[in-house]
Scaffold this motif. Structure first.
Motif, PDB file in Angstrom:
ATOM      1  N   LEU A 100      28.628  37.022  47.013  1.00 34.79           N
ATOM      2  CA  LEU A 100      28.598  37.650  45.754  1.00 34.79           C
ATOM      3  C   LEU A 100      29.289  38.833  44.800  1.00 34.79           C
ATOM      4  O   LEU A 100      29.881  38.785  43.314  1.00 34.79           O
ATOM      5  N   LYS A 101      29.947  39.224  45.146  1.00 29.01           N
ATOM      6  CA  LYS A 101      31.241  40.476  44.387  1.00 29.01           C
ATOM      7  C   LYS A 101      32.519  39.898  44.707  1.00 29.01           C
ATOM      8  O   LYS A 101      32.751  39.919  42.742  1.00 29.01           O
ATOM      9  N   ARG A 102      32.732  38.507  45.347  1.00 29.83           N
ATOM     10  CA  ARG A 102      33.936  37.857  44.906  1.00 29.83           C
ATOM     11  C   ARG A 102      33.433  36.984  43.562  1.00 29.83           C
ATOM     12  O   ARG A 102      33.973  36.571  42.813  1.00 29.83           O
ATOM     13  N   ALA A 103      32.513  35.950  43.713  1.00 30.36           N
ATOM     14  CA  ALA A 103      32.188  35.165  42.330  1.00 30.36           C
ATOM     15  C   ALA A 103      31.792  36.566  41.409  1.00 30.36           C
ATOM     16  O   ALA A 103      32.917  35.949  40.387  1.00 30.36           O
ATOM     17  N   LEU A 104      31.355  37.876  41.667  1.00 34.07           N
ATOM     18  CA  LEU A 104      31.708  38.310  40.089  1.00 34.07           C
ATOM     19  C   LEU A 104      32.739  38.939  39.263  1.00 34.07           C
ATOM     20  O   LEU A 104      32.961  38.113  38.430  1.00 34.07           O
ATOM     21  N   ASN A 105      33.674  38.724  40.459  1.00 34.57           N
ATOM     22  CA  ASN A 105      34.870  40.228  40.366  1.00 34.57           C
ATOM     23  C   ASN A 105      35.691  38.201  39.434  1.00 34.57           C
ATOM     24  O   ASN A 105      36.717  38.437  38.914  1.00 34.57           O
ATOM     25  N   LYS A 106      35.431  37.293  40.156  1.00 34.24           N
ATOM     26  CA  LYS A 106      36.388  35.711  39.387  1.00 34.24           C
ATOM     27  C   LYS A 106      35.810  35.769  37.944  1.00 34.24           C
ATOM     28  O   LYS A 106      37.038  35.956  37.251  1.00 34.24           O
ATOM     29  N   GLN A 107      34.991  36.270  38.101  1.00 39.60           N
ATOM     30  CA  GLN A 107      34.643  35.388  36.305  1.00 39.60           C
ATOM     31  C   GLN A 107      34.793  36.825  35.359  1.00 39.60           C
ATOM     32  O   GLN A 107      34.656  36.294  34.711  1.00 39.60           O
TER      33      GLN A 107
END
Length: 269
Positions: A100-107
């Protein structure tokens, strides 16, 4: 008013025995000891394949000129203030919910590349709200959504108290600010929820789907996607909510604003 966390020595130890903090027992050594954990201790919890690591947020680090999210995306470095509750809880969230944290960071990094380091888009605002106060809620009984849609908090948390105990509705706390605020006994917590329906049997499965949808830019495009959820109404949370009067008078139960409608819950099938 901005929340100020208590000093480590001033924290009431009882808060770690109640939700949401009692669900983080594997980090009790970091939370309950007299001293703050060292950066090396935080990094020791990463699995071997992890590409990120926590680094002290120092003047020297910030001289790279990168935005916080850019630094993670480009260098895998998570700037972390030492002896700071907010950033310690953020580290714990990274370790439990890295997808989840990586997905948020990507966006967020995409947003910074488009708008620069000072402007913020509505998707970035939605992502930040979820990062700070997010909960992933799994609803198996559609009647509960009807109550939630209407802000019938008495119905959702009192008349249907059993639903929070028999698996009809369940949640995973993701927002690190929620954990920080829970350091103050009796503080009324309100989460910002992504909601999944269908017969969700496995929270890890739900988290994985949310991470995929966020990474693909399919959700968290606007703050209005997020439903408020007064977490202090959930049975077993430390706010004196075992009496009906709490669910009739508490300040965290706000009426539905005129014209406010919530999106349909996300479906995994």
């Amino acid at each position: 008013m901005r929340y100020i966390a208590p000093a480590r020595e001033a924290v009431d130890p009882s808060v770690f025995g109640f939700a949401p903090l009692h669900d983080w027992g594997e980090y009790n050594g970091w939370l309950c000891n007299a001293r703050w954990p060292l950066m090396d201790e935080l990094n020791a919890r990463w699995p071997q394949h992890a590409s990120e690591r926590f680094v002290a947020q120092t003047y020297e680090l910030l001289q790279d000129g990168l935005h916080y999210e850019e630094r993670i995306a480009q260098r895998g470095l998570i700037a972390t203030r030492e002896e700071n509750w907010h950033d310690l809880f953020n580290a714990m969230i990274w370790l439990r919910y890295p997808s989840l944290k990586r997905a948020l960071n990507k966006q967020q990094a995409i947003g910074v590349a488009k708008l620069g380091r000072r402007e913020r888009s509505r998707p970035q605002c939605a992502q930040t709200h979820f990062d700070e106060a997010g909960v992933v809620v799994m609803v198996r009984d559609p009647a509960l959504l009807t109550l939630w849609d209407a802000h019938d908090w008495h119905g959702l948390f009192w008349r249907c108290r059993h639903a929070w105990q028999d698996g009809s509705i369940a949640l995973e706390v993701f927002g690190h600010a929620l954990l920080e605020h829970a350091l103050t006994p009796g503080k009324l917590l309100v989460g910002k929820a992504l909601v999944l329906s269908d017969n969700v049997a496995d929270p890890e499965h739900a988290i994985a789907h949310c991470a995929e949808w966020i990474a693909e830019g399919r959700v968290l495009r606007d703050p209005q996607e997020l439903r408020p959820l007064p977490l202090s109404g959930i049975p077993g949370w430390p706010a004196g909510n075992n009496v009906e009067t709490f669910h009739l008078t508490t300040a965290c139960y706000q009426p539905l604003r005129e014209g406010r409608h919530y999106p349909a819950p996300l479906r995994m099938s």
